[in-house]
Design an enzyme around this catalytic site. Structure first.
Site, PDB file in Angstrom:
ATOM      1  CE  LYS A 278       5.691  11.480  -0.651  1.00 12.31           C
ATOM      2  NZ  LYS A 278       5.349  12.347  -1.768  1.00 12.31           N
ATOM      3  CD  GLU A 284       0.979  -3.435  -4.134  1.00 11.29           C
ATOM      4  OE1 GLU A 284       0.918  -2.602  -3.201  1.00 11.29           O
ATOM      5  OE2 GLU A 284       0.375  -3.284  -5.218  1.00 11.29           O
ATOM      6  N   GLY A 338       6.724  10.441  -5.187  1.00 13.68           N
ATOM      7  CA  GLY A 338       7.314   9.098  -5.249  1.00 13.68           C
ATOM      8  C   GLY A 338       8.070   8.841  -6.541  1.00 13.68           C
ATOM      9  NE  ARG A 339       4.099  11.050 -11.108  1.00  9.75           N
ATOM     10  CZ  ARG A 339       3.102  11.239 -10.248  1.00  9.75           C
ATOM     11  NH1 ARG A 339       2.925  10.372  -9.265  1.00  9.75           N
ATOM     12  NH2 ARG A 339       2.289  12.266 -10.357  1.00  9.75           N
ATOM     13  CD  GLU A 425       1.894   7.031 -10.289  1.00 14.79           C
ATOM     14  OE1 GLU A 425       2.902   7.500  -9.751  1.00 14.79           O
ATOM     15  OE2 GLU A 425       1.412   5.933  -9.962  1.00 14.79           O
ATOM     16  CG  HIS A 456      16.249  -7.953 -34.316  1.00 10.99           C
ATOM     17  ND1 HIS A 456      16.565  -8.472 -35.545  1.00 10.99           N
ATOM     18  CD2 HIS A 456      17.253  -7.115 -33.982  1.00 10.99           C
ATOM     19  CE1 HIS A 456      17.741  -7.992 -35.935  1.00 10.99           C
ATOM     20  NE2 HIS A 456      18.175  -7.160 -35.005  1.00 10.99           N
ATOM     21  CE  LYS A 581      -2.424   2.625  -4.221  1.00 14.83           C
ATOM     22  NZ  LYS A 581      -1.809   3.739  -3.519  1.00 14.83           N
TER      23      LYS A 581
HETATM   24  O1  G6P Z   1       6.695   4.738  -1.856  1.00 12.70           O
HETATM   25  P1  G6P Z   1       5.313   4.232  -1.582  1.00 12.70           P
HETATM   26  O2  G6P Z   1       4.572   5.106  -0.612  1.00 12.70           O
HETATM   27  O3  G6P Z   1       5.349   2.802  -1.118  1.00 12.70           O
HETATM   28  O4  G6P Z   1       4.507   4.296  -2.916  1.00 12.70           O
HETATM   29  C1  G6P Z   1       4.775   3.463  -4.022  1.00 12.70           C
HETATM   30  C2  G6P Z   1       3.879   3.823  -5.190  1.00 12.70           C
HETATM   31  O5  G6P Z   1       2.538   3.742  -4.728  1.00 12.70           O
HETATM   32  C3  G6P Z   1       1.503   4.103  -5.631  1.00 12.70           C
HETATM   33  O6  G6P Z   1       1.350   3.111  -6.594  1.00 12.70           O
HETATM   34  C4  G6P Z   1       1.741   5.418  -6.303  1.00 12.70           C
HETATM   35  O7  G6P Z   1       0.877   5.558  -7.381  1.00 12.70           O
HETATM   36  C5  G6P Z   1       3.160   5.549  -6.791  1.00 12.70           C
HETATM   37  O8  G6P Z   1       3.374   6.875  -7.229  1.00 12.70           O
HETATM   38  C6  G6P Z   1       4.136   5.229  -5.709  1.00 12.70           C
HETATM   39  O9  G6P Z   1       5.437   5.362  -6.212  1.00 12.70           O
END
Ligand code: G6P
Length: 643
Positions: A278, A284, A338-339, A425, A456, A581
């Protein structure tokens, strides 16, 4: 009573002179006491003195909330529910399940989905009180505010409109005065055109080969939702046919092991890489994207990027800076969290590459169906509202802080990991929407595995240890059926026998008397008693198709929103992920300094004793790496060898 107009506010007018105190936080909005009083006055005064639209809108909402009581636990219905707990403590599910009228009232069927709430520790009185709580919490207004595009994510001053990403082409959804549905469909049409071209071989790699392998790079919401849907569709017959000869892999973790696994055995000439972020700043994802870009360039030359890399982001400027042609970028908007983004290009692009756009359109239609249900049905028939209210009851009144998500369907094996992010979250917050620290806990601890695997593994604790409300999800028609001649039941029936049995085992338990009559020796009786009275709900879908997976996803998203609306928290921000972060970047700077200056240990200052000790162990413990200047430390051997 005189009123003034509040531009941008959901409640368009407010009494002149309504007083409040507020702390104005630039670009963020307003928090009221006890955070700190910077400004006191009236709405009228505010309008004429500072007057930014978002501040006025936030204040209007805040005042509205305050009128009704600023914390939910001060509402009369909350107090009534607290008192009602004592009534429920006197009941046992094995008795409640004999009350046929109660059971009939607690089984709801809608949109083809059957939900059985009879094994919740509730009576009809509990439900009435929960509906009252919903009323007093302005649940309906909050749902409407979400669908109307109000900036309900107040700390980021954003609308929350993932529902627009699955709107029908002819729907109208207005955000900040603009219908966004045409924008949504412009991107969807672009996805269809692009994915058709890739799938039918019109779009080729730089060496002229069709791109049959896709690696989707992303993390968090840019990974878990698409992984859930991909896992759900892999063995669905239509989706299987549509994805023959194609491969979709995900690369999420910054761990280089994940890179090695994602690229293992792939031929770059046939590989298309989708970078999904996003923000296009997530550390990462960007490191993984640079790593895979090097892999492509090393094998195919710099021209490969244009043909082999595309992006999904709201930040097209950064996509361009990364070197991906904006024509090959698929946008979305800040009003998609994002989620909550799997129905935007985040999910629809990689999944359409794998399964074709038509199948993904069915998925969007399923999600839209549940959105409409959520928007329009009264509380009593509204599946996300009912599930959300029951979770509130379990968490805030019965004190059950966790829930288990237990699909009896291997295809839904990634539902729990996805819902972990969406729920934890969203609702794992410590203050209410106005910034007031909450005297109770919100959110739930989610975990789960498909049945029967979980049986199990951790069911022991669920049956005889802690009480964990369970959500069983069953499917009427399996994606794959097997019936072996001579077996008592088909394989899917065997699976479902467990689905039915577990819910009753939890509810009824087994008493010492029953054990005695089964001739269990006395010394074993305490070990073999099941107290029962352990709540669960059972959800039955007719099938596991793109459409029903869309419905299920939307149902879970909205039940989470309902919980947040009742707790009166902001379910749509995630400040809690920031601190780690920031600290990681401090570590990164020191790590770089040590590695580039051929030092084996950290300088004495900078970190506390514990961190310094642990980091020194790490730094000393592997062969000294000196980052060579001006060279990529890539590719790693395995990838160079092209295994
Ligand atoms: O889609 P991005 O901007 O790379 O974000 C990826 C993720 O980053 C963070 O960890 C947020 O807490 C998430 O809500 C998000 O989905």
């Amino acid at each position: 009573m005189q009123t003034i107009k509040l531009p941008g506010a959901s409640h368009k007018s407010f009494p002149v002179g309504a007083s409040f105190s507020a702390k104005v936080i630039p670009r963020v909005g307003v928090r009221h006491q006890p955070v700190g009083t910077v400004f006191s006055g009236s709405v009228a005064g505010l309008e004429s003195s500072i007057a930014p639209r978002n501040v006025i809108a936030s204040v209007a909402k805040m005042l509205h909330a305050q009128k009704k009581g600023s914390l939910v636990d001060e509402l009369p219905a909350w107090k009534d529910l607290k008192e009602h707990v004592a009534d429920i403590e006197k009941t046992h599910l094995r008795d409640l399940l004999h009350d046929e009228a109660r059971c009939m009232a607690l089984i709801k069927e809608s949109e083809g989905i059957l939900c059985d709430f009879t094994r919740q520790r509730v009576t009809q009185r509990t439900l009435e009180l929960l509906y009252e709580l919903a009323e007093q919490s302005n649940l309906r207004e909050k749902i409407n505010a979400m669908f109307n595009g109000d900036h309900i994510n107040s700390t980021e001053d954003r609308a929350v409109l993932h529902v627009a990403t699955r709107a029908h082409r002819n729907q109208k959804i207005i955000v900040d005065g603009r219908d966004v549905v045409p924008d949504v469909w412009e991107v969807l049409d672009k996805i269809k055109a692009f994915t058709d071209k890739v799938r039918n071989g019109e779009w080729l790699g730089v060496t002229g080969k069709p791109l049959k392998k896709v690696v989707a790079i992303g993390i968090g919401g840019s990974f878990l939702g698409p992984l859930f849907v991909h896992t759900a569709l892999r063995t669905e017959p239509n989706a299987m046919r549509a994805s023959r000869d194609r491969t979709l892999r995900f690369l999420a973790n910054v761990d280089p092991i994940d890179v090695a696994r994602a690229l293992d055995g792939l031929d770059p000439e046939e590989t298309l890489v989708v970078v999904i972020s996003k923000t296009f700043t997530t550390a990462e994802t960007m490191l993984n994207a640079r790593t895979v870009r090097s892999w492509l360039i090393e094998r195919l030359g710099p021209d490969a990027v244009a043909k082999h890399m595309v992006a999904v982001s709201t930040n097209i400027k950064l996509v361009k800076e990364f070197g991906i042609d904006p024509d090959n970028a698929f946008g979305f908007w800040d009003w998609v969290g994002g989620r909550y983004s799997v129905c935007s290009a985040v999910g629809i692009l990689p999944l359409s590459l794998q399964y074709g756009f038509d199948i993904m359109q069915e998925f969007l239609a399923g999600a839209n169906n549940m959105d409409e249900h959520f928007k329009n049905q009264p509380y009593q028939d509204n599946l996300p509202v009912l599930i959300g209210l029951l979770s509130i009851w379990n968490v805030s009144f019965l004190g059950y802080g966790a829930k288990a998500i237990l699909p009896y369907c291997q295809a839904l094996s990634k539902l729990a990991p996805h819902i972990q992010q969406v729920d934890m979250e969203s609702n794992g917050k410590g203050v209410d929407i106005n910034g007031v620290r909450l005297p109770f806990q919100t959110g739930e601890i989610d975990f789960g595995e498909p049945g029967t695997n979980g049986q199990h593994s951790f069911y022991q604790l669920i049956h005889q240890g802690r009480v964990i409300p369970c959500e069983f999800i069953g499917i009427v028609r399996s994606q794959q059926s097997v019936y072996l001649k001579g077996e008592v039941v088909s394989n899917h029936d065997e699976l479902m026998c467990n689905f039915f049995a577990q819910a009753d085992a939890l509810a009824y338990g087994k008493t010492p008397e029953q054990l005695r009559s089964d001739n269990v020796p006395d010394y074993l009786i305490p070990h073999r008693v099941f107290t029962g009275n352990r709540p669960s709900m059972s959800i039955m879908l007719p099938s596991c198709t793109a459409y029903t997976v869309g419905q299920l996803l939307s149902m879970y998203e909205h039940r989470i929103a309902v919980q947040g609306f009742i707790w009166n928290i902001n379910s749509f921000d995630q400040w809690g992920v920031e601190l780690g972060k920031v600290l990681a970047s401090k570590v990164r700077n020191v790590m770089n300094a040590v590695r580039t200056r051929d030092r084996k240990v950290l300088p004495q200052d900078g970190f506390n004793y514990s961190t310094t000790r642990m980091m020194n162990k790490y730094l000393e413990g592997k062969t000294q790496i000196l980052y060579p200047e001006g060279h990529d430390v890539f590719p790693i051997d395995m990838l160079r060898a092209g295994h």
